[in-house]
Motif scaffolding. Structure first.
Motif, PDB file in Angstrom:
ATOM      1  N   ILE A  71       0.849  -1.190   0.000  1.00 33.42           N
ATOM      2  CA  ILE A  71       0.000   0.000   0.000  1.00 33.42           C
ATOM      3  C   ILE A  71       0.885   1.241   0.000  1.00 33.42           C
ATOM      4  CG2 ILE A  71      -1.675   1.303   1.367  1.00 33.42           C
ATOM      5  CD1 ILE A  71      -2.675  -1.390   2.428  1.00 33.42           C
ATOM      6  N   ALA A  72       0.534   2.198  -0.844  1.00 36.33           N
ATOM      7  CA  ALA A  72       1.297   3.444  -0.898  1.00 36.33           C
ATOM      8  C   ALA A  72       1.129   4.206   0.409  1.00 36.33           C
ATOM      9  CB  ALA A  72       0.824   4.300  -2.065  1.00 36.33           C
ATOM     10  N   GLN A  73       2.234   4.662   0.973  1.00 32.73           N
ATOM     11  CA  GLN A  73       2.220   5.414   2.222  1.00 32.73           C
ATOM     12  C   GLN A  73       2.858   6.771   1.937  1.00 32.73           C
ATOM     13  OE1 GLN A  73       3.800   2.991   5.485  1.00 32.73           O
ATOM     14  NE2 GLN A  73       3.445   1.208   4.190  1.00 32.73           N
ATOM     15  N   GLU A  74       2.030   7.816   2.006  1.00 34.34           N
ATOM     16  CA  GLU A  74       2.516   9.146   1.642  1.00 34.34           C
ATOM     17  C   GLU A  74       3.684   9.608   2.504  1.00 34.34           C
ATOM     18  OE1 GLU A  74      -0.346  12.208   1.126  1.00 34.34           O
ATOM     19  OE2 GLU A  74      -1.638  10.965  -0.109  1.00 34.34           O
ATOM     20  N   ALA A  75       3.733   9.190   3.760  1.00 30.38           N
ATOM     21  CA  ALA A  75       4.833   9.599   4.634  1.00 30.38           C
ATOM     22  C   ALA A  75       6.168   9.027   4.158  1.00 30.38           C
ATOM     23  CB  ALA A  75       4.562   9.155   6.065  1.00 30.38           C
ATOM     24  N   VAL A  76       6.114   7.953   3.399  1.00 29.76           N
ATOM     25  CA  VAL A  76       7.331   7.316   2.917  1.00 29.76           C
ATOM     26  C   VAL A  76       7.584   7.666   1.454  1.00 29.76           C
ATOM     27  CG1 VAL A  76       8.479   5.109   2.508  1.00 29.76           C
ATOM     28  CG2 VAL A  76       7.029   5.403   4.510  1.00 29.76           C
ATOM     29  N   SER A  77       6.574   7.482   0.612  1.00 30.86           N
ATOM     30  CA  SER A  77       6.742   7.640  -0.830  1.00 30.86           C
ATOM     31  C   SER A  77       6.425   9.028  -1.348  1.00 30.86           C
ATOM     32  CB  SER A  77       5.826   6.652  -1.556  1.00 30.86           C
ATOM     33  OG  SER A  77       5.991   5.366  -1.059  1.00 30.86           O
ATOM     34  N   GLY A  78       5.783   9.837  -0.536  1.00 23.74           N
ATOM     35  CA  GLY A  78       5.323  11.132  -1.016  1.00 23.74           C
ATOM     36  C   GLY A  78       3.938  10.981  -1.612  1.00 23.74           C
ATOM     37  N   PRO A  79       3.333  12.082  -2.008  1.00 27.71           N
ATOM     38  CA  PRO A  79       1.978  11.994  -2.563  1.00 27.71           C
ATOM     39  C   PRO A  79       1.958  11.227  -3.890  1.00 27.71           C
ATOM     40  CG  PRO A  79       2.823  14.224  -2.751  1.00 27.71           C
ATOM     41  CD  PRO A  79       3.838  13.431  -1.977  1.00 27.71           C
ATOM     42  N   ALA A  80       0.859  10.544  -4.106  1.00 27.84           N
ATOM     43  CA  ALA A  80       0.717   9.781  -5.344  1.00 27.84           C
ATOM     44  C   ALA A  80       0.555  10.740  -6.508  1.00 27.84           C
ATOM     45  CB  ALA A  80      -0.490   8.853  -5.243  1.00 27.84           C
ATOM     46  N   PRO A  81       1.108  10.396  -7.658  1.00 30.35           N
ATOM     47  CA  PRO A  81       0.936  11.263  -8.823  1.00 30.35           C
ATOM     48  C   PRO A  81      -0.522  11.287  -9.249  1.00 30.35           C
ATOM     49  CG  PRO A  81       2.013   9.230  -9.454  1.00 30.35           C
ATOM     50  CD  PRO A  81       1.904   9.224  -7.961  1.00 30.35           C
TER      51      PRO A  81
END
Length: 88
Positions: A71-81
């Motif tokens: 699962i995408a985690q904004e705190a780690v990967s940044g906001p999703a494009p």
């Protein structure tokens, strides 16, 4: 097999992943739970909790870590494009 291992590289923001990723947190909890199960049975000579219960909890934490890794985690990967129509 060893050729594939030589291609492994750590992520660029490893410090952020180690401190903010839920998968890492779940794996740490699973490791602590496993160590507690071993320590309690070793030092007390008895089992305070049935081994099946702790094994089930450990399995749940490991599966949660796998799910959290996917699962995408904004705190780690940044906001999703943004994926608005016509952005191809």
């Amino acid at each position: 097999m060893f050729a594939a291992l030589s291609k492994l590289r750590p992520v660029q923001d490893i410090d952020k992943v180690l401190t903010k990723a839920w998968s890492v947190r779940f794996l740490i909890l699973a490791t602590v739970l496993d160590a507690a199960q071993t320590g309690v049975s070793f030092f007390s000579g008895s089992e305070l909790v049935r081994p099946g219960t702790l094994a089930a909890l450990n399995m749940v934490l490991a599966l949660a870590a796998l799910g959290a890794r996917l699962i995408a985690q904004e705190a780690v990967s940044g906001p999703a494009p943004s994926t608005t129509p016509g952005d191809a």
